[in-house]
Write an enzyme that holds these catalytic residues in place. Sequence first.
Site, short mmCIF file in Angstrom:
data_model
loop_
_atom_site.label_atom_id
_atom_site.label_comp_id
_atom_site.label_asym_id
_atom_site.label_seq_id
_atom_site.Cartn_x
_atom_site.Cartn_y
_atom_site.Cartn_z
N ASN A 1 2.28 -7.41 -1.94
CA ASN A 1 2.15 -8.63 -2.73
C ASN A 1 3.33 -9.54 -2.41
O ASN A 1 4.48 -9.21 -2.72
CB ASN A 1 2.14 -8.28 -4.22
CG ASN A 1 1.15 -9.12 -5.00
OD1 ASN A 1 0.88 -10.25 -4.63
ND2 ASN A 1 0.62 -8.55 -6.07
N HIS B 1 5.23 -12.22 -3.49
CA HIS B 1 5.33 -12.91 -4.77
C HIS B 1 5.86 -14.35 -4.60
O HIS B 1 6.78 -14.60 -3.82
CB HIS B 1 6.27 -12.15 -5.70
CG HIS B 1 5.80 -10.76 -6.02
ND1 HIS B 1 4.65 -10.52 -6.74
CD2 HIS B 1 6.31 -9.55 -5.72
CE1 HIS B 1 4.49 -9.23 -6.88
NE2 HIS B 1 5.47 -8.60 -6.26
N ARG C 1 -2.34 -18.30 -10.44
CA ARG C 1 -1.13 -17.97 -9.67
C ARG C 1 -1.42 -18.10 -8.18
O ARG C 1 -2.58 -18.14 -7.74
CB ARG C 1 -0.67 -16.54 -9.96
CG ARG C 1 -1.65 -15.47 -9.50
CD ARG C 1 -1.07 -14.07 -9.57
NE ARG C 1 -2.01 -13.07 -9.08
CZ ARG C 1 -1.70 -11.79 -8.84
NH1 ARG C 1 -0.46 -11.36 -9.06
NH2 ARG C 1 -2.62 -10.95 -8.40
N LYS D 1 4.87 8.60 25.55
CA LYS D 1 5.68 7.41 25.82
C LYS D 1 5.34 6.35 24.78
O LYS D 1 4.16 6.01 24.60
CB LYS D 1 5.39 6.87 27.23
CG LYS D 1 6.47 5.95 27.77
CD LYS D 1 7.73 6.73 28.10
CE LYS D 1 8.67 5.94 29.00
NZ LYS D 1 9.89 6.72 29.32
N THR E 1 6.98 11.65 30.39
CA THR E 1 6.64 10.38 29.75
C THR E 1 6.71 9.23 30.74
O THR E 1 5.97 8.26 30.61
CB THR E 1 7.58 10.10 28.56
OG1 THR E 1 8.92 9.93 29.02
CG2 THR E 1 7.54 11.24 27.55
N GLN F 1 -5.78 -5.61 -5.94
CA GLN F 1 -6.62 -4.44 -5.70
C GLN F 1 -8.09 -4.84 -5.59
O GLN F 1 -8.83 -4.32 -4.74
CB GLN F 1 -6.45 -3.41 -6.83
CG GLN F 1 -5.05 -2.85 -6.99
CD GLN F 1 -4.22 -3.63 -7.97
OE1 GLN F 1 -4.04 -4.83 -7.80
NE2 GLN F 1 -3.70 -2.97 -8.99
N PHE G 1 -3.74 -12.61 -13.12
CA PHE G 1 -3.25 -11.25 -13.34
C PHE G 1 -2.85 -11.12 -14.80
O PHE G 1 -1.85 -11.67 -15.24
CB PHE G 1 -2.07 -10.92 -12.42
CG PHE G 1 -1.69 -9.47 -12.46
CD1 PHE G 1 -2.59 -8.48 -12.09
CD2 PHE G 1 -0.42 -9.07 -12.87
CE1 PHE G 1 -2.26 -7.13 -12.12
CE2 PHE G 1 -0.07 -7.72 -12.89
CZ PHE G 1 -1.00 -6.75 -12.51
#
Length: 318
Positions: A265, A267, A192, A28, A74, A239, A175
């Site tokens: 990510n 953005h 950023r 279920k 169920t 990462q 980055f």
Amino acid sequence: MTDTSTADTTATTTTTATVHLGANQYGKAEVRLVRVTRDTRRHEIEDLTISTQLRGTALADSYTDGDNAKVLATDSQKNTVYAFAREHGVHTPEEFLLRLGRHFTGAFDWYDGATLSAEQHAWERIPVDGEEHDHAFVRSGRGTRTAVVQFDGEDVHVVAGVTDLTVLKSTGSEFHGFPRDGYTTLAETDDRILATSVTARWRYTPEAVAAGIDYDALYTAVLDRMLATFADLHSLALQQTLFAMGRSAIEAFPEIAEVRFAMPNKHHFLVDLAPFGLDNPGEVFFAADRPYGLIAGTVVRDGVAEAPAAWTSVPGFV
């Protein structure tokens, strides 16, 4: 004269494919459970979505022959969730799932495995005149707590976690240094916005589960440690942040064997305001919901045994 009106015929051989039943489970999904404890004037509320999935070779006959002699309906599984909430309480998602799983695999010995999962929907008390109200609540927004308990023969695995934990830091992230080719348009940056919606699940060691865990306290402490790591780390990539969050949790809590993450990510792009005669010194951004980078990874404590059965029916992880 050759008679060409008769076409050549080619004999064909018909073969019958053979098949067998592969992996399967039955249960279920998404049982909505709200449990109110009202033994005092100050009520407690527990709000969960529970799913039960049972496995066993005895279920094969229901698939191949429609024989339901070993199939626990169920609807019965749903009713068990509600009855156990009344009889035993909920306490923590992990404890509740462990209790359900022991019942299903014990009362019906033809089931040799089960996956029990839960999402906990958190509520906070509404403040009135500076005091928390006894029985009025507002939904809180610090992610959704999750739990998965796996019964695999004699082995029991407990996986705790969180989904929809949306976090953002307005600086302290870079980055750059990535390869460029003819299709690369992304500019490198040394400052950023870094934002993501964290899905994290951590597996407790079998020894910790057997010894007993304060699941509530540990869930809060793990989340606090991960969030502090996200905030404090100067990130060169999402990462790197993912790995640091998992490592910090494993280093701080010996009960944890591994942590798995899925982190999109989210953005944020700087808006070009030059057409309007305005500068934009990193203040106005467009938040894009898609497409997005999706980062996934696992951080594992050295020396622990792998437990692939702990992740059966748990989607979204490498």
